[in-house]
Design an enzyme around this catalytic site. Sequence first.
Site, PDB file in Angstrom:
ATOM      1  N   PHE A 127       0.675  -1.290   0.130  1.00 60.75           N
ATOM      2  CA  PHE A 127      -0.411   0.070   0.015  1.00 60.75           C
ATOM      3  C   PHE A 127       1.144   1.764  -0.421  1.00 60.75           C
ATOM      4  O   PHE A 127       0.508   2.220  -1.001  1.00 60.75           O
ATOM      5  CB  PHE A 127      -1.235  -0.059   1.233  1.00 60.75           C
ATOM      6  CG  PHE A 127      -0.336   0.422   2.303  1.00 60.75           C
ATOM      7  CD1 PHE A 127      -0.742   1.810   2.308  1.00 60.75           C
ATOM      8  CD2 PHE A 127       0.134  -1.118   3.595  1.00 60.75           C
ATOM      9  CE1 PHE A 127      -0.505   2.109   4.144  1.00 60.75           C
ATOM     10  CE2 PHE A 127       0.743   0.199   4.367  1.00 60.75           C
ATOM     11  CZ  PHE A 127       0.897   0.963   5.084  1.00 60.75           C
ATOM     12  N   LYS A 128       2.170   0.988   0.442  1.00 59.80           N
ATOM     13  CA  LYS A 128       3.101   2.208   0.403  1.00 59.80           C
ATOM     14  C   LYS A 128       3.126   2.882  -0.932  1.00 59.80           C
ATOM     15  O   LYS A 128       3.514   3.788  -0.820  1.00 59.80           O
ATOM     16  CB  LYS A 128       4.643   2.214   0.821  1.00 59.80           C
ATOM     17  CG  LYS A 128       4.224   1.633   2.702  1.00 59.80           C
ATOM     18  CD  LYS A 128       3.397   2.062   3.346  1.00 59.80           C
ATOM     19  CE  LYS A 128       4.089   1.744   5.072  1.00 59.80           C
ATOM     20  NZ  LYS A 128       5.086   1.666   5.271  1.00 59.80           N
ATOM     21  N   ASP A 129       3.084   2.119  -2.131  1.00 53.78           N
ATOM     22  CA  ASP A 129       2.977   2.413  -3.074  1.00 53.78           C
ATOM     23  C   ASP A 129       2.274   3.503  -4.039  1.00 53.78           C
ATOM     24  O   ASP A 129       1.857   5.286  -4.639  1.00 53.78           O
ATOM     25  CB  ASP A 129       2.938   1.575  -4.324  1.00 53.78           C
ATOM     26  CG  ASP A 129       4.580   0.690  -3.925  1.00 53.78           C
ATOM     27  OD1 ASP A 129       5.351   0.899  -3.835  1.00 53.78           O
ATOM     28  OD2 ASP A 129       3.586  -0.810  -4.909  1.00 53.78           O
ATOM     29  N   THR A 160       8.334   0.368   3.471  1.00 52.63           N
ATOM     30  CA  THR A 160       8.397   1.545   3.012  1.00 52.63           C
ATOM     31  C   THR A 160       9.390   1.613   2.224  1.00 52.63           C
ATOM     32  O   THR A 160       9.525   2.079   1.401  1.00 52.63           O
ATOM     33  CB  THR A 160       8.331   3.161   4.401  1.00 52.63           C
ATOM     34  OG1 THR A 160       7.183   2.663   5.281  1.00 52.63           O
ATOM     35  CG2 THR A 160       8.705   4.173   3.574  1.00 52.63           C
TER      36      THR A 160
END
Length: 487
Positions: A127-129, A160
């Site tokens: 999800f960090k993308d 991250t």
Amino acid sequence: MKYISTRGAGLTSGEPQSFSSILLGGLAPDGGLYLPTEYPQVSADELRAWRQLSYADLAAKVLAKFAGDVPVEVLADLTRRTYTAEVYRNVRPGEDATEITPLLPLGVENGTQLSLLALSNGPTLAFKDMAMQLLGNLFEYALAQHGDALNILGATSGDTGSAAEYAMRGKEGIRVFMLSPAGKMSAFQTAQMYSLQDPNIFNLAVEGVFDDCQDIVKAVSNDHAYKARYKIGTVNSINWARVVAQVVYYFKGYFAATGGKSGQDGKVSFTVPSGNFGNVCAGHIARMMGLPIHKLVVATNENDVLDEFFRTGNYRVRKSAETFHTSSPSMDISKASNFERFLFDLLDRDAQATAALLAKVEQGGFDLSGTDAFARVAQFGFVSGRSTHADRVATIQDVAKRYDVVIDTHTADGVKVAREALEPGVPMVVLETAQPAKFAETIREALHREPPRPAGFEQLESLPQRVETVQNDVARVKAYIAEHTGL
């Protein structure tokens, strides 16, 4: 829109800052985190209008609320270049390939719809993308405006780091120095970071845990002379722009979960696997903007500092030796940096009171149980829960058997805790953390088979790796950066 620090004004002169002036930084000069002087509001009419927008155009609308000094046409161009099907291409069976963040309904449980919001279709399968890809384009735009350079110093517990490195590789004027805890990430996460050979990417494996890495980043950021001399910026969720970028998918998830409803009709609850509190902090901000969020459910693993606080009011930081190395390693965090932003709001934005409590954190923590402040937690919609390795394995097995969906270990923590917080008639959306291929060992334990891998990742762990192991020492990290910046 202007910005202040959670611990004061954030400037020697006491003047609030603009979005552009804080974009490339991390901590405020007083050691606090930036927040807007007030949260912008989203009207019912805007919610109805935004419902029809693409993810890219929705992101531009949300960012425009916070970045008033960046031309709207620039924001729209940046978001449209960021949120494309080519970048977020790693969709899985059952997902809508036309959506950047497809909603995957699991089923009706205890009278309510339980769904996953798929956030890991980007280049690093996490999800960090969602925020990091935009941050890379924002940084490049800002640096080009001034012909400047930036040396990013970050800390990662797993996702991250790779998201930042993939977002910043090849970016003009940007170097990345990423700290990670030696031997504490999954084999996939480790290979994803250390296999990068780009000359502007530097991986440093710190002999310690994630909290040690994060403490080094903060120590460097608080050395203002060094920070200025070596042009240090951050991509951790202490960076305000990254948190704002994450606000967008709460709006998108709400629209998807409420179907044809519009305006203020109906509320949605979100469960968020949480370590550093950045992801769920974005949900808090969305709720403060007026998005009809019913509950924000904080899901922790065995490193349950946040769960303990939301249940008892006691915020008790664990020492390095007390931090568990778990099968959901991206949440192996015992000092949640972004919790400071929520604490500031909880204390009625009293910077002096916030700074006093944060000083106690350095001594081991604080206790708000029985106080008016802790009594107000419910007003912000927060509840919490905890998950263990056994819970993760059982949840992965159950979701695969019941819904034919394979989830990663962190998302399993989220589903387990979400099920404990379900309320009839209130849709529950679990924010997916990563694709299961990143945590194959636990998937094999649970399902006795390999997790699915998107094309292009088949031989990742066999690639050559480039990393330097360093002691848990601020001076050593500073010296390494100085040696490799050319400044």
